[in-house]
Write a protein that holds these residues in place. Structure first.
Motif, short mmCIF file in Angstrom:
data_model
loop_
_atom_site.label_atom_id
_atom_site.label_comp_id
_atom_site.label_asym_id
_atom_site.label_seq_id
_atom_site.Cartn_x
_atom_site.Cartn_y
_atom_site.Cartn_z
N SER A 6 87.80 44.09 81.13
CA SER A 6 86.80 45.68 80.35
C SER A 6 87.50 45.26 78.65
O SER A 6 88.67 45.06 78.57
CB SER A 6 86.75 46.93 80.89
OG SER A 6 86.74 46.76 82.43
N CYS A 22 86.87 61.59 72.60
CA CYS A 22 86.76 59.59 72.38
C CYS A 22 87.04 58.83 73.73
O CYS A 22 86.53 58.50 73.98
CB CYS A 22 88.19 59.66 71.35
SG CYS A 22 87.52 59.89 69.77
N GLN A 25 84.30 58.95 76.15
CA GLN A 25 83.33 58.81 75.46
C GLN A 25 82.87 56.85 75.21
O GLN A 25 82.35 56.27 75.83
CB GLN A 25 82.69 58.61 73.93
CG GLN A 25 81.66 60.66 73.81
CD GLN A 25 81.50 60.47 72.19
OE1 GLN A 25 81.06 59.94 71.84
NE2 GLN A 25 82.23 62.31 72.35
N TYR A 26 84.49 56.47 75.57
CA TYR A 26 84.54 55.57 75.72
C TYR A 26 84.76 55.05 76.91
O TYR A 26 83.86 53.56 77.00
CB TYR A 26 86.27 55.09 74.98
CG TYR A 26 85.86 54.52 73.59
CD1 TYR A 26 85.52 53.71 72.98
CD2 TYR A 26 87.30 55.33 71.99
CE1 TYR A 26 86.05 53.47 71.36
CE2 TYR A 26 87.27 54.91 71.49
CZ TYR A 26 86.27 53.93 70.35
OH TYR A 26 86.32 53.99 69.94
N ARG A 28 82.52 56.09 78.61
CA ARG A 28 80.57 55.72 79.46
C ARG A 28 80.47 54.12 78.78
O ARG A 28 79.46 53.98 79.07
CB ARG A 28 80.13 56.58 78.20
CG ARG A 28 80.17 58.62 79.39
CD ARG A 28 79.59 59.23 79.56
NE ARG A 28 80.39 60.55 78.91
CZ ARG A 28 80.75 61.85 77.71
NH1 ARG A 28 80.52 61.06 76.56
NH2 ARG A 28 80.93 62.35 78.50
N LYS A 29 81.49 53.83 78.18
CA LYS A 29 80.85 52.62 77.04
C LYS A 29 81.23 51.45 78.36
O LYS A 29 82.30 50.23 77.67
CB LYS A 29 81.39 52.30 75.69
CG LYS A 29 80.10 53.56 74.32
CD LYS A 29 80.18 53.19 73.72
CE LYS A 29 79.81 53.74 72.40
NZ LYS A 29 78.24 53.16 72.81
N ASP A 30 81.97 51.36 79.32
CA ASP A 30 82.95 50.81 80.10
C ASP A 30 84.04 49.80 79.53
O ASP A 30 84.82 48.95 79.56
CB ASP A 30 81.76 49.94 80.56
CG ASP A 30 81.89 48.49 81.50
OD1 ASP A 30 82.91 49.83 82.41
OD2 ASP A 30 82.11 47.44 81.68
N PHE A 31 84.54 50.83 78.13
CA PHE A 31 86.02 50.37 77.86
C PHE A 31 87.56 50.60 78.96
O PHE A 31 87.24 52.16 80.16
CB PHE A 31 86.26 51.25 76.00
CG PHE A 31 86.06 50.38 75.94
CD1 PHE A 31 85.84 49.73 74.93
CD2 PHE A 31 84.11 51.12 74.95
CE1 PHE A 31 85.35 48.75 73.51
CE2 PHE A 31 84.07 50.18 74.01
CZ PHE A 31 84.43 49.35 73.43
N GLN A 55 90.46 54.32 85.10
CA GLN A 55 89.43 53.91 83.86
C GLN A 55 90.81 54.10 82.49
O GLN A 55 90.78 53.10 81.84
CB GLN A 55 88.53 54.62 83.04
CG GLN A 55 87.17 53.82 84.46
CD GLN A 55 86.25 55.46 84.81
OE1 GLN A 55 86.81 56.30 85.04
NE2 GLN A 55 84.97 55.19 84.69
N LYS A 207 81.77 60.89 68.16
CA LYS A 207 80.98 59.87 68.49
C LYS A 207 80.37 59.02 67.45
O LYS A 207 79.94 57.88 67.58
CB LYS A 207 79.27 60.48 68.22
CG LYS A 207 79.36 61.55 70.01
CD LYS A 207 77.81 62.32 69.52
CE LYS A 207 77.33 63.01 70.64
NZ LYS A 207 76.50 64.11 70.58
N VAL A 210 83.94 55.95 68.44
CA VAL A 210 83.28 55.52 68.91
C VAL A 210 82.11 54.76 68.09
O VAL A 210 82.39 53.48 68.78
CB VAL A 210 83.04 56.36 70.31
CG1 VAL A 210 82.09 55.35 71.42
CG2 VAL A 210 84.14 57.47 70.80
N ASN A 211 81.74 55.22 67.76
CA ASN A 211 79.97 53.96 66.86
C ASN A 211 80.62 53.77 65.96
O ASN A 211 79.20 53.33 65.57
CB ASN A 211 78.98 55.03 67.32
CG ASN A 211 78.78 55.09 68.74
OD1 ASN A 211 78.06 54.65 69.50
ND2 ASN A 211 78.40 56.72 69.07
#
Length: 243
Positions: A6, A22, A25-26, A28-31, A55, A207, A210-211
């Protein structure tokens, strides 16, 4: 999740309310998250409550212990793809004018500590993973105003540093973003009298972190974008009349 496959995010100051959002949310994005904080007990509790042990790796980091920063970076379990500097410290202006120890702490956490660790990270050309550095700043750093200019000066310095760092790293295609943030419902603002209609929630601000895209300056929330541009464009004579 396998931290070896990852992408890795290093969050410095990971015990803040925004930083914790953060992390969620990260994830959830597989970080894979390297969560660094001075208060590791509180962070460990957060990780446990959210079942994030596979994680998230919790690490001790103190922004003001400058001599420890190189060792901290050298011993990271994985070199980061993304770095978020979220550490912050606030002393209200009236107190800051009379208490230089508080001012010094703000300078060290909000600016000096950031420059110390981010210089180490940015100059490590052996880390081919590095894609982005994100620094959390404040609307207080946009213009000097009598209600918060001492705190604001540390945030202004950080924005200037990040702007130069963006230019420095452009040839390596590494993005640098400055989050210029207004009022957030967080621990740092507890007890302050703030306009409720302007207060943002930590998950909302997270958000935007993270984006983060290509723009250097990111201002979450349309109202705060308007305030940002008004502050940028107001003549000094009118800024002087602001609280």
């Amino acid at each position: 999740m396998n931290k070896n496959t990852s992408k890795t995010v290093l969050i410095i100051g990971a015990n803040s309310d925004v930083a914790k959002q953060c992390i969620l949310q990260y994830v959830r994005k597989d970080f894979f998250i390297l969560a660094a904080s001075r208060n590791t007990l509180s962070l460990e509790k957060f990780v446990q409550e959210n079942s994030l042990h596979s994680q998230v790796s919790v690490l001790h980091f103190d922004s003001v212990e400058f001599d420890s920063h190189q060792k901290f970076y050298d011993e990271l379990p994985a070199k980061p793809h993304i770095v978020v500097y979220a550490a912050g410290f606030l002393v209200e202006n009236e107190k800051a004018l009379k208490d230089f120890k508080g001012v010094q702490q703000m300078m060290m956490v909000n600016y000096m500590g950031a420059v110390s660790i981010l210089n180490i990270i940015a100059t490590d050309e052996t880390n081919k993973n590095l894609e982005r550095i994100i620094g959390l700043s404040s609307l207080s750093g946009v213009r000097g105003r009598k209600s918060n200019f001492v705190y604001g000066s540390t945030k202004a310095a950080f924005i200037t540093y990040l702007a130069g760092l963006r230019q420095e790293l452009a040839s390596r295609n590494i993005k640098v973003n400055a989050l210029v943030i207004g009022y957030i419902r967080t621990k740092i603002n507890e007890g302050l009298q703030l306009n409720e209609s302007l207060i943002m929630e930590p998950d909302y601000v997270a958000k935007f972190i993270v984006n983060a895209g290509n723009s250097f300056t990111i201002v979450p929330n349309f109202k705060w974008k308007m305030i940002y541009w008004i502050l940028k464009m107001l003549p000094e004579s009118l800024v002087a009349k602001l609280p």
